[in-house]
Design an enzyme around this catalytic site. Sequence first.
Site, PDB file in Angstrom:
ATOM      1  N   HIS A   1      38.068 -29.000  26.662  1.00 14.85           N
ATOM      2  CA  HIS A   1      37.760 -30.306  26.063  1.00 14.85           C
ATOM      3  C   HIS A   1      37.314 -31.337  27.097  1.00 14.85           C
ATOM      4  O   HIS A   1      36.648 -32.311  26.760  1.00 14.85           O
ATOM      5  CB  HIS A   1      38.958 -30.832  25.269  1.00 14.85           C
TER       6      HIS A   1
ATOM      7  N   ARG B   1      42.671 -25.143  26.796  1.00 19.32           N
ATOM      8  CA  ARG B   1      42.033 -26.071  25.845  1.00 19.32           C
ATOM      9  C   ARG B   1      41.742 -27.415  26.522  1.00 19.32           C
ATOM     10  O   ARG B   1      40.717 -28.054  26.262  1.00 19.32           O
ATOM     11  CB  ARG B   1      42.946 -26.245  24.627  1.00 19.32           C
TER      12      ARG B   1
ATOM     13  N   TRP C   1      45.303 -16.793  16.079  1.00 21.92           N
ATOM     14  CA  TRP C   1      44.143 -15.988  15.694  1.00 21.92           C
ATOM     15  C   TRP C   1      44.408 -14.489  15.876  1.00 21.92           C
ATOM     16  O   TRP C   1      43.771 -13.669  15.250  1.00 21.92           O
ATOM     17  CB  TRP C   1      42.926 -16.365  16.543  1.00 21.92           C
TER      18      TRP C   1
HETATM   19 FE1  DDH Z   1      39.315 -24.114  20.254  1.00 24.06          FE
HETATM   20  N1  DDH Z   1      40.515 -24.953  18.813  1.00 24.06           N
HETATM   21  N2  DDH Z   1      37.687 -24.622  19.201  1.00 24.06           N
HETATM   22  N3  DDH Z   1      38.150 -23.383  21.738  1.00 24.06           N
HETATM   23  N4  DDH Z   1      40.981 -23.705  21.313  1.00 24.06           N
HETATM   24  C1  DDH Z   1      41.873 -24.980  18.798  1.00 24.06           C
HETATM   25  C2  DDH Z   1      42.714 -24.411  19.718  1.00 24.06           C
HETATM   26  C3  DDH Z   1      42.268 -23.780  20.883  1.00 24.06           C
HETATM   27  C4  DDH Z   1      37.659 -25.238  17.988  1.00 24.06           C
HETATM   28  C5  DDH Z   1      38.750 -25.795  17.314  1.00 24.06           C
HETATM   29  C6  DDH Z   1      40.056 -25.605  17.704  1.00 24.06           C
HETATM   30  C7  DDH Z   1      36.792 -23.321  21.736  1.00 24.06           C
HETATM   31  C8  DDH Z   1      35.989 -23.602  20.637  1.00 24.06           C
HETATM   32  C9  DDH Z   1      36.406 -24.215  19.491  1.00 24.06           C
HETATM   33  C10 DDH Z   1      40.985 -23.064  22.530  1.00 24.06           C
HETATM   34  C11 DDH Z   1      39.900 -22.802  23.350  1.00 24.06           C
HETATM   35  C12 DDH Z   1      38.574 -22.969  22.976  1.00 24.06           C
HETATM   36  C13 DDH Z   1      42.313 -25.676  17.632  1.00 24.06           C
HETATM   37  C14 DDH Z   1      43.763 -25.911  17.257  1.00 24.06           C
HETATM   38  C15 DDH Z   1      41.201 -26.049  16.951  1.00 24.06           C
HETATM   39  C16 DDH Z   1      41.149 -26.809  15.636  1.00 24.06           C
HETATM   40  C17 DDH Z   1      44.343 -27.091  17.992  1.00 24.06           C
HETATM   41  C18 DDH Z   1      45.798 -27.299  17.642  1.00 24.06           C
HETATM   42  O1  DDH Z   1      46.083 -27.525  16.471  1.00 24.06           O
HETATM   43  O2  DDH Z   1      46.642 -27.210  18.560  1.00 24.06           O
HETATM   44  C19 DDH Z   1      36.314 -25.225  17.456  1.00 24.06           C
HETATM   45  C20 DDH Z   1      35.883 -25.839  16.144  1.00 24.06           C
HETATM   46  C21 DDH Z   1      35.552 -24.575  18.384  1.00 24.06           C
HETATM   47  C22 DDH Z   1      34.117 -24.232  18.243  1.00 24.06           C
HETATM   48  O3  DDH Z   1      33.619 -24.256  17.078  1.00 24.06           O
HETATM   49  C23 DDH Z   1      33.344 -23.819  19.154  1.00 24.06           C
HETATM   50  C24 DDH Z   1      36.306 -22.918  23.021  1.00 24.06           C
HETATM   51  C25 DDH Z   1      34.824 -22.802  23.381  1.00 24.06           C
HETATM   52  C26 DDH Z   1      37.416 -22.711  23.800  1.00 24.06           C
HETATM   53  C27 DDH Z   1      37.476 -22.292  25.240  1.00 24.06           C
HETATM   54  O4  DDH Z   1      38.481 -22.331  25.840  1.00 24.06           O
HETATM   55  C28 DDH Z   1      36.286 -21.839  25.951  1.00 24.06           C
HETATM   56  C29 DDH Z   1      42.349 -22.683  22.853  1.00 24.06           C
HETATM   57  C30 DDH Z   1      42.779 -21.887  24.091  1.00 24.06           C
HETATM   58  C31 DDH Z   1      43.142 -23.125  21.813  1.00 24.06           C
HETATM   59  C32 DDH Z   1      44.667 -22.935  21.656  1.00 24.06           C
HETATM   60  C33 DDH Z   1      45.405 -24.129  22.122  1.00 24.06           C
HETATM   61  C34 DDH Z   1      46.891 -24.002  21.961  1.00 24.06           C
HETATM   62  O5  DDH Z   1      47.559 -25.030  22.087  1.00 24.06           O
HETATM   63  O6  DDH Z   1      47.415 -22.911  21.733  1.00 24.06           O
END
Ligand code: DDH
Length: 361
Positions: A48, A44, A256
């Site tokens: 980001h 993540r 998820w």
């Molecule tokens: Fe995400 N993400 N993400 N995400 N993401 C969250 C957690 C993780 C969105 C929202 C959230 C991508 C796209 C989107 C990962 C990877 C990727 C969380 C929760 C939210 C909210 C955070 C928390 O509470 O800790 C949204 C909206 C989008 C979208 O609409 C496109 C993408 C593109 C990626 C990627 O990696 C390519 C991952 C991994 C997590 C889990 C993190 C964790 O601590 O566990």
Amino acid sequence: QAAKVKANFVPSKEDYQKVYNRIAEIMDEADDYDDGSYGPVLLRLAWHSSGTYDKDTKTGGSNYATMRFEPESLHGANAGLNVAREIMEKVKKEFPWISYGDLWTLGGVAAIQEMGGPNIPWRPGRIDGTAAEATPDGRLPDASQGSDHLRNIFYRMGYVRIYTSRFDFLPTLPSVTTSHPIKGEVVMLSLPLGTYSRAAARKDLDLRACSILSLWTPSLTLRRIHRFNDQEIVALSGAHALGRCHSNRSGYEGPWTFSPTTFTNDFFKLLFDEKWVWKKWNGPKQLEDKSTGSLMMLPTDYVLVQDKSFKKFAKAYADDMELYFKDFSAALARLFELGVPTQQFVSSEPWKMRTVDEQKA
Ligand code: DDH
């Protein structure tokens, strides 16, 4: 003398492999943390730091690793990523020559590869920026929104290539404009008048930025925007096979999939196979699976089966893990390189970093 050698130190691929290996090791030192791995939160962080890119202003992206600075580090979307940055700080102390942008994106690569995902082509070359380069809030997706928002966010990323050609290039134009099958790519043209209007009649062109500057010049300028398309948006979103939401970070809660530390296409399978209902709670609007109530989907995840175009790709990925891995790998490699000037990369082709298991073999 020693200091001088250090200053002249040019890291090799093997040096980067050592950083990768160290990240892989630390990732697993997470017994009491979440599901037993720091991998998801490291991924993540990489996402980001890359997903802030804006192709029009050429700002954001992984190049400068500006999430180290306030206010970017405090943006709501980045809540909880201090955990990942602190882990990376430990690695940085051991390998001080690596830039933060390279370190963080390499962390994303290690996370995917070590958690059973595909190889992610990667190469170093990012440089550390300053607080002045930090990005404004609002560049990352907002989980409460719909398909227009998702497209707006991902269309903003990408890169622009300007091709200029002599007038005699014109006869080949039809093949340029009709044979680009990648949906979501916008081709803009500025052409001598006659050709301009013919091109304008074609529905596959977005002529908003068409300029008449070249009206009297005997050359053609093709401004081609390579932006993420629907297929790539869906592929990238499948990263939610990994990790979980934390109510004290984003407000959302839960994983998820049933295997949040193994990269699979389960995110897509579950989207289709489970019945998803709105969770009854005091938190933000999210869905839960009707059968166990232990899994979740964000509104933006659910959009992937509601929007017709997104759904087509989501179904293909649910049915074919190999296809999913291939497309995810390409899209993630692209995401991590957004905004990094080509000349900064140390190699013309991305590398294949080896997994810990591959190195044992
Ligand atoms: Fe995400 N993400 N993400 N995400 N993401 C969250 C957690 C993780 C969105 C929202 C959230 C991508 C796209 C989107 C990962 C990877 C990727 C969380 C929760 C939210 C909210 C955070 C928390 O509470 O800790 C949204 C909206 C989008 C979208 O609409 C496109 C993408 C593109 C990626 C990627 O990696 C390519 C991952 C991994 C997590 C889990 C993190 C964790 O601590 O566990």
